[in-house]
Design a protein around this motif. Structure first.
Motif, PDB file in Angstrom:
ATOM      1  N   LEU A 189       0.835  -1.195   0.000  1.00 14.94           N
ATOM      2  CA  LEU A 189       0.000   0.000   0.000  1.00 14.94           C
ATOM      3  C   LEU A 189       0.875   1.253   0.000  1.00 14.94           C
ATOM      4  CD1 LEU A 189      -2.794   1.318   0.145  1.00 14.94           C
ATOM      5  CD2 LEU A 189      -2.714   1.017   2.632  1.00 14.94           C
ATOM      6  N   LYS A 190       1.963   1.208   0.737  1.00 14.47           N
ATOM      7  CA  LYS A 190       2.875   2.346   0.815  1.00 14.47           C
ATOM      8  C   LYS A 190       3.458   2.687  -0.559  1.00 14.47           C
ATOM      9  CE  LYS A 190       7.010   3.982   3.161  1.00 14.47           C
ATOM     10  NZ  LYS A 190       8.084   3.646   4.086  1.00 14.47           N
ATOM     11  N   LYS A 191       3.961   1.685  -1.274  1.00 17.05           N
ATOM     12  CA  LYS A 191       4.536   1.922  -2.605  1.00 17.05           C
ATOM     13  C   LYS A 191       3.464   2.360  -3.603  1.00 17.05           C
ATOM     14  CE  LYS A 191       8.486  -1.143  -2.127  1.00 17.05           C
ATOM     15  NZ  LYS A 191       9.074  -2.439  -2.499  1.00 17.05           N
ATOM     16  N   ALA A 192       2.278   1.771  -3.489  1.00 22.82           N
ATOM     17  CA  ALA A 192       1.171   2.158  -4.380  1.00 22.82           C
ATOM     18  C   ALA A 192       0.834   3.626  -4.168  1.00 22.82           C
ATOM     19  CB  ALA A 192      -0.050   1.281  -4.106  1.00 22.82           C
ATOM     20  N   ALA A 193       0.732   4.038  -2.905  1.00 21.55           N
ATOM     21  CA  ALA A 193       0.401   5.424  -2.580  1.00 21.55           C
ATOM     22  C   ALA A 193       1.486   6.368  -3.107  1.00 21.55           C
ATOM     23  CB  ALA A 193       0.239   5.590  -1.068  1.00 21.55           C
ATOM     24  N   GLU A 194       2.745   6.023  -2.889  1.00 16.01           N
ATOM     25  CA  GLU A 194       3.854   6.860  -3.363  1.00 16.01           C
ATOM     26  C   GLU A 194       3.807   7.029  -4.874  1.00 16.01           C
ATOM     27  OE1 GLU A 194       7.368   4.919  -1.873  1.00 16.01           O
ATOM     28  OE2 GLU A 194       7.107   5.733   0.145  1.00 16.01           O
ATOM     29  N   GLU A 195       3.563   5.933  -5.588  1.00 13.98           N
ATOM     30  CA  GLU A 195       3.523   5.999  -7.055  1.00 13.98           C
ATOM     31  C   GLU A 195       2.398   6.902  -7.550  1.00 13.98           C
ATOM     32  OE1 GLU A 195       2.844   2.933 -10.716  1.00 13.98           O
ATOM     33  OE2 GLU A 195       4.317   2.323  -9.195  1.00 13.98           O
ATOM     34  N   LEU A 196       1.309   6.962  -6.791  1.00 12.96           N
ATOM     35  CA  LEU A 196       0.168   7.791  -7.182  1.00 12.96           C
ATOM     36  C   LEU A 196       0.238   9.194  -6.577  1.00 12.96           C
ATOM     37  CD1 LEU A 196      -2.638   5.104  -6.958  1.00 12.96           C
ATOM     38  CD2 LEU A 196      -1.666   6.104  -9.037  1.00 12.96           C
ATOM     39  N   GLY A 197       1.311   9.474  -5.851  1.00 19.09           N
ATOM     40  CA  GLY A 197       1.504  10.814  -5.302  1.00 19.09           C
ATOM     41  C   GLY A 197       0.584  11.145  -4.137  1.00 19.09           C
ATOM     42  N   MET A 198       0.245  10.145  -3.331  1.00 19.48           N
ATOM     43  CA  MET A 198      -0.600  10.412  -2.166  1.00 19.48           C
ATOM     44  C   MET A 198       0.065   9.821  -0.930  1.00 19.48           C
ATOM     45  SD  MET A 198      -3.826   7.732  -2.474  1.00 19.48           S
ATOM     46  CE  MET A 198      -4.268   8.153  -4.129  1.00 19.48           C
ATOM     47  N   SER A 199      -0.372  10.263   0.210  1.00 23.33           N
ATOM     48  CA  SER A 199       0.179   9.736   1.455  1.00 23.33           C
ATOM     49  C   SER A 199      -0.390   8.345   1.721  1.00 23.33           C
ATOM     50  CB  SER A 199      -0.159  10.662   2.621  1.00 23.33           C
ATOM     51  OG  SER A 199      -1.546  10.587   2.925  1.00 23.33           O
ATOM     52  N   TYR A 200       0.328   7.607   2.545  1.00 27.42           N
ATOM     53  CA  TYR A 200      -0.135   6.287   2.966  1.00 27.42           C
ATOM     54  C   TYR A 200      -1.494   6.429   3.661  1.00 27.42           C
ATOM     55  CZ  TYR A 200      -0.210   1.791   5.419  1.00 27.42           C
ATOM     56  OH  TYR A 200      -0.571   0.554   5.892  1.00 27.42           O
ATOM     57  N   ARG A 201      -1.610   7.429   4.519  1.00 28.97           N
ATOM     58  CA  ARG A 201      -2.842   7.642   5.267  1.00 28.97           C
ATOM     59  C   ARG A 201      -4.025   7.914   4.330  1.00 28.97           C
ATOM     60  NH1 ARG A 201      -4.069  11.991  10.080  1.00 28.97           N
ATOM     61  NH2 ARG A 201      -6.154  11.218  10.474  1.00 28.97           N
ATOM     62  N   ALA A 202      -3.799   8.742   3.296  1.00 30.73           N
ATOM     63  CA  ALA A 202      -4.876   9.043   2.339  1.00 30.73           C
ATOM     64  C   ALA A 202      -5.288   7.780   1.585  1.00 30.73           C
ATOM     65  CB  ALA A 202      -4.426  10.119   1.351  1.00 30.73           C
ATOM     66  N   ALA A 203      -4.307   6.991   1.158  1.00 36.10           N
ATOM     67  CA  ALA A 203      -4.609   5.746   0.435  1.00 36.10           C
ATOM     68  C   ALA A 203      -5.382   4.784   1.342  1.00 36.10           C
ATOM     69  CB  ALA A 203      -3.318   5.095  -0.060  1.00 36.10           C
ATOM     70  N   TRP A 204      -4.915   4.645   2.595  1.00 39.46           N
ATOM     71  CA  TRP A 204      -5.590   3.771   3.554  1.00 39.46           C
ATOM     72  C   TRP A 204      -7.038   4.234   3.760  1.00 39.46           C
ATOM     73  CZ3 TRP A 204      -4.905  -0.819   5.650  1.00 39.46           C
ATOM     74  CH2 TRP A 204      -5.676  -1.184   6.743  1.00 39.46           C
ATOM     75  N   GLY A 205      -7.224   5.540   3.899  1.00 38.60           N
ATOM     76  CA  GLY A 205      -8.565   6.091   4.107  1.00 38.60           C
ATOM     77  C   GLY A 205      -9.493   5.830   2.938  1.00 38.60           C
ATOM     78  N   LYS A 206      -8.985   5.940   1.719  1.00 41.80           N
ATOM     79  CA  LYS A 206      -9.800   5.690   0.530  1.00 41.80           C
ATOM     80  C   LYS A 206     -10.233   4.228   0.480  1.00 41.80           C
ATOM     81  CE  LYS A 206      -7.617   9.367  -2.144  1.00 41.80           C
ATOM     82  NZ  LYS A 206      -8.715  10.296  -2.088  1.00 41.80           N
ATOM     83  N   ILE A 207      -9.297   3.334   0.762  1.00 40.48           N
ATOM     84  CA  ILE A 207      -9.617   1.903   0.770  1.00 40.48           C
ATOM     85  C   ILE A 207     -10.670   1.611   1.842  1.00 40.48           C
ATOM     86  CG2 ILE A 207      -8.702  -0.419   1.282  1.00 40.48           C
ATOM     87  CD1 ILE A 207      -7.804   0.580  -1.453  1.00 40.48           C
ATOM     88  N   LYS A 208     -10.436   2.124   3.059  1.00 42.69           N
ATOM     89  CA  LYS A 208     -11.361   1.862   4.161  1.00 42.69           C
ATOM     90  C   LYS A 208     -12.750   2.425   3.877  1.00 42.69           C
ATOM     91  CE  LYS A 208     -10.525  -0.124   7.208  1.00 42.69           C
ATOM     92  NZ  LYS A 208     -10.667  -1.588   7.311  1.00 42.69           N
ATOM     93  N   GLN A 209     -12.827   3.620   3.270  1.00 40.63           N
ATOM     94  CA  GLN A 209     -14.125   4.222   2.953  1.00 40.63           C
ATOM     95  C   GLN A 209     -14.889   3.345   1.966  1.00 40.63           C
ATOM     96  OE1 GLN A 209     -14.057   7.912   0.752  1.00 40.63           O
ATOM     97  NE2 GLN A 209     -16.180   8.371   1.254  1.00 40.63           N
ATOM     98  N   SER A 210     -14.215   2.894   0.908  1.00 41.81           N
ATOM     99  CA  SER A 210     -14.880   2.030  -0.071  1.00 41.81           C
ATOM    100  C   SER A 210     -15.286   0.701   0.554  1.00 41.81           C
ATOM    101  CB  SER A 210     -13.983   1.805  -1.292  1.00 41.81           C
ATOM    102  OG  SER A 210     -13.919   2.975  -2.062  1.00 41.81           O
ATOM    103  N   GLU A 211     -14.412   0.129   1.384  1.00 45.61           N
ATOM    104  CA  GLU A 211     -14.750  -1.144   2.037  1.00 45.61           C
ATOM    105  C   GLU A 211     -15.978  -0.990   2.933  1.00 45.61           C
ATOM    106  OE1 GLU A 211     -10.483  -3.491   2.317  1.00 45.61           O
ATOM    107  OE2 GLU A 211     -11.109  -2.276   4.030  1.00 45.61           O
ATOM    108  N   LYS A 212     -16.057   0.113   3.648  1.00 45.37           N
ATOM    109  CA  LYS A 212     -17.197   0.339   4.543  1.00 45.37           C
ATOM    110  C   LYS A 212     -18.492   0.407   3.742  1.00 45.37           C
ATOM    111  CE  LYS A 212     -19.036   3.583   7.913  1.00 45.37           C
ATOM    112  NZ  LYS A 212     -18.926   4.925   8.463  1.00 45.37           N
ATOM    113  N   ILE A 213     -18.471   1.130   2.638  1.00 47.09           N
ATOM    114  CA  ILE A 213     -19.674   1.283   1.820  1.00 47.09           C
ATOM    115  C   ILE A 213     -20.021  -0.022   1.097  1.00 47.09           C
ATOM    116  CG2 ILE A 213     -20.614   2.477  -0.205  1.00 47.09           C
ATOM    117  CD1 ILE A 213     -19.035   4.976   0.794  1.00 47.09           C
ATOM    118  N   LEU A 214     -19.000  -0.717   0.590  1.00 48.84           N
ATOM    119  CA  LEU A 214     -19.230  -1.973  -0.128  1.00 48.84           C
ATOM    120  C   LEU A 214     -19.593  -3.121   0.815  1.00 48.84           C
ATOM    121  CD1 LEU A 214     -16.228  -1.707  -2.604  1.00 48.84           C
ATOM    122  CD2 LEU A 214     -18.639  -1.770  -3.260  1.00 48.84           C
ATOM    123  N   GLY A 215     -19.043  -3.090   2.029  1.00 48.00           N
ATOM    124  CA  GLY A 215     -19.302  -4.163   2.982  1.00 48.00           C
ATOM    125  C   GLY A 215     -18.383  -5.359   2.821  1.00 48.00           C
ATOM    126  N   PHE A 216     -17.325  -5.216   2.032  1.00 50.00           N
ATOM    127  CA  PHE A 216     -16.361  -6.289   1.813  1.00 50.00           C
ATOM    128  C   PHE A 216     -14.952  -5.714   1.782  1.00 50.00           C
ATOM    129  CE2 PHE A 216     -20.193  -8.081  -0.032  1.00 50.00           C
ATOM    130  CZ  PHE A 216     -20.155  -9.386   0.438  1.00 50.00           C
TER     131      PHE A 216
END
Length: 168
Positions: free
Chosen positions: A44-71
């Protein structure tokens, strides 16, 4: 049919597509790119760096989608550390990319039909070339259709990620 150029520049059709609910962003292009990079790097850290975002922002985006999707979309890789996509994460990413490609194909065809000038897609493809970019994940989409029947086998309900927020 090639149209006479109205300018020396060919315009690019750009699409910004996402799915949302009253609770927030369901899934979009940014999430699909993030999942692609997580799969590529196993991190996740390398993915976030490659996309120019912080680890925390990437983690938050994943968690938000998971919460809404339920998976879960990603899970810890117990062998190497880092993260990998769940079957559901792969399914959502692949289907979103397939949908995006279909919408782009339609948009390019309509633009070619309506406008008096040629247009190209974001990846440089023209309306006559869209079938060439229709593949998802290196042409594995047909394989994935067999892998994920309706109801998508092997889905795990959302659980807390171990090591939430840990660096990988």
């Amino acid at each position: 049919m090639k149209k006479p150029p109205l300018t020396e520049h060919m315009p690019t059709v750009r699409l910004h597509l996402w799915l949302d609910t009253d609770d927030g962003l369901f899934f979009g292009t940014g999430r699909a790119l993030l999942l692609e990079r997580i799969e590529k790097h196993g991190s996740l850290k390398k993915a976030a760096e490659e996309l120019g975002m912080s680890y925390r922002a990437a983690w938050g985006k994943i968690k938000q989608s998971e919460k809404i999707l339920g998976f879960e979309l990603i899970t810890r890789n117990s062998r190497r550390g880092g993260y990998e996509l769940t079957d559901f994460g792969r399914l959502v990413r692949d289907r979103f990319i397939l949908w995006f490609n279909e919408v782009e194909k339609t948009a390019l065809a309509k633009a070619a039909e309506i406008f008096p000038w040629d247009v190209k897609g974001y990846r440089g493809n023209t309306p006559n070339e869209v079938d060439e970019v229709d593949e998802v994940d290196g042409g594995k989409e047909e394989e994935r259709k067999k892998e994920y029947p309706p109801g998508a086998k092997g889905l795990r309900p959302l659980e807390s990620h171990k090591g939430q927020g840990d660096d990988d």
